[in-house]
Design a protein around this motif. Structure first.
Motif, PDB file in Angstrom:
ATOM      1  N   TYR A 357     -49.378 -45.997  95.468  1.00 53.13           N
ATOM      2  CA  TYR A 357     -48.628 -44.916  96.228  1.00 53.13           C
ATOM      3  C   TYR A 357     -49.322 -44.925  97.753  1.00 53.13           C
ATOM      4  O   TYR A 357     -48.585 -44.275  98.584  1.00 53.13           O
ATOM      5  CB  TYR A 357     -48.898 -43.476  95.609  1.00 53.13           C
ATOM      6  N   HIS A 358     -50.461 -45.354  97.997  1.00 51.62           N
ATOM      7  CA  HIS A 358     -50.749 -45.500  99.372  1.00 51.62           C
ATOM      8  C   HIS A 358     -51.634 -46.785  99.446  1.00 51.62           C
ATOM      9  O   HIS A 358     -52.396 -47.142  98.586  1.00 51.62           O
ATOM     10  CB  HIS A 358     -51.779 -44.236  99.708  1.00 51.62           C
ATOM     11  N   PRO A 359     -51.803 -47.262 100.432  1.00 52.23           N
ATOM     12  CA  PRO A 359     -52.357 -48.764 100.921  1.00 52.23           C
ATOM     13  C   PRO A 359     -53.947 -48.476 100.930  1.00 52.23           C
ATOM     14  O   PRO A 359     -54.615 -49.569 100.574  1.00 52.23           O
ATOM     15  CB  PRO A 359     -52.006 -49.221 102.165  1.00 52.23           C
ATOM     16  N   ASP A 360     -54.539 -47.333 101.005  1.00 51.77           N
ATOM     17  CA  ASP A 360     -55.678 -47.016 100.791  1.00 51.77           C
ATOM     18  C   ASP A 360     -56.488 -46.971  99.238  1.00 51.77           C
ATOM     19  O   ASP A 360     -57.607 -47.394  99.178  1.00 51.77           O
ATOM     20  CB  ASP A 360     -56.192 -45.703 101.352  1.00 51.77           C
ATOM     21  N   VAL A 361     -55.636 -46.907  98.203  1.00 48.72           N
ATOM     22  CA  VAL A 361     -55.885 -46.673  96.960  1.00 48.72           C
ATOM     23  C   VAL A 361     -56.372 -48.099  96.319  1.00 48.72           C
ATOM     24  O   VAL A 361     -55.783 -49.023  96.415  1.00 48.72           O
ATOM     25  CB  VAL A 361     -54.987 -45.864  96.174  1.00 48.72           C
ATOM     26  N   ARG A 362     -57.509 -48.010  95.493  1.00 49.12           N
ATOM     27  CA  ARG A 362     -57.939 -49.202  94.933  1.00 49.12           C
ATOM     28  C   ARG A 362     -57.497 -49.025  93.439  1.00 49.12           C
ATOM     29  O   ARG A 362     -57.729 -47.945  92.767  1.00 49.12           O
ATOM     30  CB  ARG A 362     -59.380 -49.368  94.956  1.00 49.12           C
ATOM     31  N   VAL A 363     -57.332 -50.018  92.867  1.00 44.85           N
ATOM     32  CA  VAL A 363     -56.895 -50.066  91.463  1.00 44.85           C
ATOM     33  C   VAL A 363     -58.069 -50.652  90.532  1.00 44.85           C
ATOM     34  O   VAL A 363     -58.162 -52.073  90.825  1.00 44.85           O
ATOM     35  CB  VAL A 363     -55.460 -50.775  90.689  1.00 44.85           C
ATOM     36  N   LEU A 364     -58.785 -50.235  89.633  1.00 46.52           N
ATOM     37  CA  LEU A 364     -59.714 -50.674  88.734  1.00 46.52           C
ATOM     38  C   LEU A 364     -59.648 -50.572  87.509  1.00 46.52           C
ATOM     39  O   LEU A 364     -59.309 -49.913  87.031  1.00 46.52           O
ATOM     40  CB  LEU A 364     -61.179 -49.844  89.279  1.00 46.52           C
ATOM     41  N   ASP A 365     -59.830 -51.860  86.968  1.00 44.14           N
ATOM     42  CA  ASP A 365     -59.763 -52.074  85.200  1.00 44.14           C
ATOM     43  C   ASP A 365     -61.113 -52.001  84.693  1.00 44.14           C
ATOM     44  O   ASP A 365     -62.155 -52.446  85.497  1.00 44.14           O
ATOM     45  CB  ASP A 365     -59.089 -53.373  84.826  1.00 44.14           C
ATOM     46  N   ILE A 366     -61.651 -51.161  83.636  1.00 39.44           N
ATOM     47  CA  ILE A 366     -62.931 -51.169  83.332  1.00 39.44           C
ATOM     48  C   ILE A 366     -62.548 -51.683  81.703  1.00 39.44           C
ATOM     49  O   ILE A 366     -61.824 -51.527  80.984  1.00 39.44           O
ATOM     50  CB  ILE A 366     -63.300 -49.662  83.043  1.00 39.44           C
ATOM     51  N   ASN A 367     -63.509 -52.750  81.540  1.00 41.87           N
ATOM     52  CA  ASN A 367     -63.439 -53.607  80.197  1.00 41.87           C
ATOM     53  C   ASN A 367     -64.961 -53.481  79.593  1.00 41.87           C
ATOM     54  O   ASN A 367     -66.012 -53.378  80.343  1.00 41.87           O
ATOM     55  CB  ASN A 367     -63.065 -55.023  80.598  1.00 41.87           C
ATOM     56  N   ASN A 368     -64.894 -53.819  78.398  1.00 49.10           N
ATOM     57  CA  ASN A 368     -66.101 -53.863  77.606  1.00 49.10           C
ATOM     58  C   ASN A 368     -66.052 -55.047  76.816  1.00 49.10           C
ATOM     59  O   ASN A 368     -65.101 -55.866  76.776  1.00 49.10           O
ATOM     60  CB  ASN A 368     -66.567 -52.683  76.668  1.00 49.10           C
ATOM     61  N   LYS A 369     -67.061 -55.381  75.910  1.00 50.00           N
ATOM     62  CA  LYS A 369     -66.824 -56.639  75.169  1.00 50.00           C
ATOM     63  C   LYS A 369     -65.430 -56.798  74.382  1.00 50.00           C
ATOM     64  O   LYS A 369     -65.042 -57.725  74.118  1.00 50.00           O
ATOM     65  CB  LYS A 369     -67.991 -56.971  74.170  1.00 50.00           C
ATOM     66  N   ALA A 370     -65.091 -55.541  73.721  1.00 47.46           N
ATOM     67  CA  ALA A 370     -63.863 -55.674  72.792  1.00 47.46           C
ATOM     68  C   ALA A 370     -62.639 -55.858  73.802  1.00 47.46           C
ATOM     69  O   ALA A 370     -61.440 -55.867  73.201  1.00 47.46           O
ATOM     70  CB  ALA A 370     -63.865 -54.228  72.191  1.00 47.46           C
ATOM     71  N   GLY A 371     -62.718 -55.621  75.079  1.00 49.67           N
ATOM     72  CA  GLY A 371     -61.412 -55.900  75.890  1.00 49.67           C
ATOM     73  C   GLY A 371     -61.338 -54.624  76.778  1.00 49.67           C
ATOM     74  O   GLY A 371     -62.367 -54.140  77.217  1.00 49.67           O
ATOM     75  N   LEU A 372     -60.144 -54.298  77.515  1.00 44.49           N
ATOM     76  CA  LEU A 372     -59.879 -53.530  78.306  1.00 44.49           C
ATOM     77  C   LEU A 372     -60.038 -51.999  77.712  1.00 44.49           C
ATOM     78  O   LEU A 372     -59.747 -51.473  76.484  1.00 44.49           O
ATOM     79  CB  LEU A 372     -58.287 -53.627  78.715  1.00 44.49           C
TER      80      LEU A 372
END
Length: 643
Positions: A357-372
């Motif tokens: 929604y805004h160019p300043d925003v970061r999108v972060l995925d969090i994963n562990n050993k089992a996946g997302l």
């Protein structure tokens, strides 16, 4: 699996109307159910679907405010309020949950049913006739007033600006000047990073006074900004309606209703807790203020406190705030934060290239050993059209194959043309705090969305994971990860780190008094039928060491109480800080990050969320009840010395 919210919703009123119509049918069917699968699961599925609309709408209204969108958003508020009021007053559905109590349920399901029944009862399910109708009308009106309060606060903040010359800004460094550069001159505003720079750095006392008065009088009848943003009548109506709501339910006041859903037992227990903090902190706070007065050599006014505090801190500890700031460029801070989280909770964090929604925003995925595990949308910088403060909000919980998603929002410094965003250490603490909330939401293993993550956690426990995270900012290994001079690449040297730690509790007792002032005012305001500013004056006679100014109307923008969820619950910050300090020192005594005890905090607190009794889970992790001694230790206050 839906990981991408619709950040460009259209026809939001029509969308909500369609969903509510669908939801009422689901509620009616669930009310006839006999089993968990027939009663609870359909409601969870619908709540998940509805949340996709309501959560995005609320988020966009807070971070990308426009009159056009807000107009439509305001139309949805009574629709949503009325829908939830219909559910909470549905006697057949209430009875369906009561019937589940005697069925075969696991421990989490038993806890959920018990808490839902309590929620029904606190939401007026036992009401009928005129009382029921009035209760519904109050809830609808409160939703509208809450949004109007927030809107007025935002617009009043945005309205004030002042063009100044560099001569007016003596005391500013290059970093502070770069934030406010506008063409050939400089423009001040009441956005938090800009306001705080004036209070801390501006030698011009007259300018500090002007900006301070503009800030503390926002959205009031004495404010410099447009009087149409005055929030006092809204506040009065909110408080009157809360009292009326509580009395309809049989409580003496709203504080009692609020506490009924928390860990604490009574308003008296809350007041005793806060007054105990005041009693132990006040002697040291008096010494801190006397030291500041002696250093300044003038009769201090509120707009002098931050300015002289920074200078005294510089003299006492041999460094100033601006010495540290160049070591904390945004990218290094975030990389360090992510590494600390990865080590603490055995996850990995990866930035995703996705339009938002805004160019300043970061999108972060969090994963562990089992996946997302889940996703975070990180919105860091202050800007116009964005509500002040910092917060975490959820988009969706863990449910089936759908992973939890959170919004993390701050109002920190942004990059300039010549240098990256450089963060103050206090801003880094804010980031850790909000990520603590987000991790509480994301790391849950509970499959029931009503109690997964932060959901279902009592309000006086929800700040534990966030305040626990703050403690890790100060560890030497953490600061090495967080710091890298934006020009030289050097980590924060030992000499500066030692001074930073030595200064950690500078004026900490004064800070505790101020938080206790807010908390005592809040609980007493919701326990008495007096004008809220009269109550503030009474509380200040117990907590304040300086006389305030007549123009101070900070309550008029106190969003936590009037447009957030902290009404009669602001004490939760201090209550949870006791838990957080106790938990952190216990973890450190057992080996710190990577230890079995640190893993136990993840397992017994974060992963369990609100699915089991919160204090019982804390005791399971800790082995004994928390003590205020840990809070005083973390703030450098000698309890024995201060009585």
């Amino acid at each position: 699996m839906n990981l991408t919210p619709d950040f460009y919703p259209k026809d939001i009123v029509a969308s909500i109307q369609v969903l509510i119509k669908k939801g009422l049918k689901i509620v009616d069917k669930a009310a006839k159910g006999k089993t968990w699968a027939e009663v609870v699961e359909p409601l969870d599925e619908f709540e998940f679907e509805l949340g996709h609309c309501t959560n995005v709408n609320s988020h966009l209204n807070a971070v990308m405010f426009s009159e056009e969108f807000n107009t439509e958003y305001e139309k949805t508020l009574p629709l949503i309020t009325n829908f939830y009021t219909e559910i909470s007053s549905n006697k057949a559905l209430y009875q369906a949950y009561k019937n589940l109590e005697s069925g075969i349920l696991d421990a989490q399901q038993q806890h959920i049913v018990k808490e839902v029944i309590k929620s029904f009862e606190l939401s007026g399910v036992g009401l009928s006739g005129k009382q029921s109708a009035r209760f519904k009308a109050i809830k609808e009106r409160l939703s509208v007033l809450s949004n109007q309060f927030s809107k007025n606060s935002l617009l009043a903040t945005n309205e004030w600006k002042k063009v100044v010359s560099e001569t007016d800004l003596k005391g500013y460094g290059e970093d502070q000047l770069a934030k406010i550069k506008k063409g050939d001159g400089y423009e001040l505003s009441l956005q938090m990073p800009i306001y705080m720079d004036v209070m801390v750095y501006a030698d011009n006392r007259i300018l500090r006074e002007e900006v301070y008065k503009a800030y503390v009088s926002r959205a009031s009848e004495v404010g410099i900004t447009d009087k149409k943003f005055d929030n006092k009548t809204i506040m009065d109506e909110i408080l009157a309606l809360r009292l009326e709501m509580a009395k309809i339910l049989g409580f003496d006041n709203y504080a009692q209703r609020s506490i009924a859903s928390k860990m604490v037992e009574s308003e008296t227990q809350v007041i005793d807790f806060l007054q105990d903090l005041v009693r132990h902190s006040k002697p040291q706070a008096k010494q801190e203020l006397a030291e500041l007065k002696a250093f300044a050599g003038i009769e201090l006014m509120p707009w002098d406190l931050s300015y002289y505090a920074e200078k005294l801190k510089t003299q006492k500890f041999g460094f100033k705030k601006s010495d540290v700031i160049p070591y904390f460029p945004e990218n290094q801070v975030l990389d360090g934060l992510f590494t600390i989280i990865e080590n603490l909770y055995q996850v990995s964090i990866t930035a995703i290239d996705e339009a938002c929604y805004h160019p300043d925003v970061r999108v972060l995925d969090i994963n562990n050993k089992a996946g997302l595990v889940g996703r975070i949308y990180l919105d860091v910088y202050a800007r116009e059209g964005k509500r002040g403060g910092a917060w975490m909000a959820d988009y969706q919980p863990l449910m089936g194959d759908n992973k939890p998603i959170a919004f993390v929002v701050c109002n920190l410094n942004s990059p300039s043309e010549s240098k990256p965003a450089l963060f103050e250490f206090d801003e880094i603490i804010t980031l850790f705090h909000e990520f603590g909330h987000a991790l509480h939401h994301l790391l849950t293993t509970v499959r029931y969305p009503s109690v997964a993550g932060i959901s279902g956690v009592p309000w006086d426990g929800v700040e534990l994971p966030s305040q626990y995270m703050e403690f890790f900012c100060y560890e030497r290994s953490a600061v090495e990860l967080l710091s890298k001079h934006w020009q030289t690449g050097e980590s924060l040297p030992d000499s500066l780190y030692d001074k930073l730690i030595a200064s950690k509790n500078f004026q900490s007792a004064l800070a505790i008094l101020r938080q206790c002032e807010f908390s005592l005012w809040d609980i007493k305001t919701h326990a008495q039928s007096k004008d809220t500013y009269t109550i503030l004056e009474e509380v200040r006679r117990e907590t304040a060491l300086m006389t305030g100014i007549s123009e101070n109307r900070f309550l008029n923008t106190f969003g936590h109480i009037f447009s957030g969820g902290y009404a009669a619950g602001y004490f939760s910050y201090k209550w949870a800080e006791v838990l957080a300090a106790d938990a952190y020192y216990f973890v450190q005594s057992q080996g710190g990050i990577g230890s079995n005890t640190a893993n136990a905090f993840l397992r017994e607190i974060l992963q369990v969320g609100g699915s089991l009794d919160f204090m019982s889970q804390y005791l399971k992790f800790r082995g004994e009840k928390p003590s205020t001694k840990a809070l005083f230790k973390s703030n450098g206050i000698d309890v024995h010395k201060n009585g």
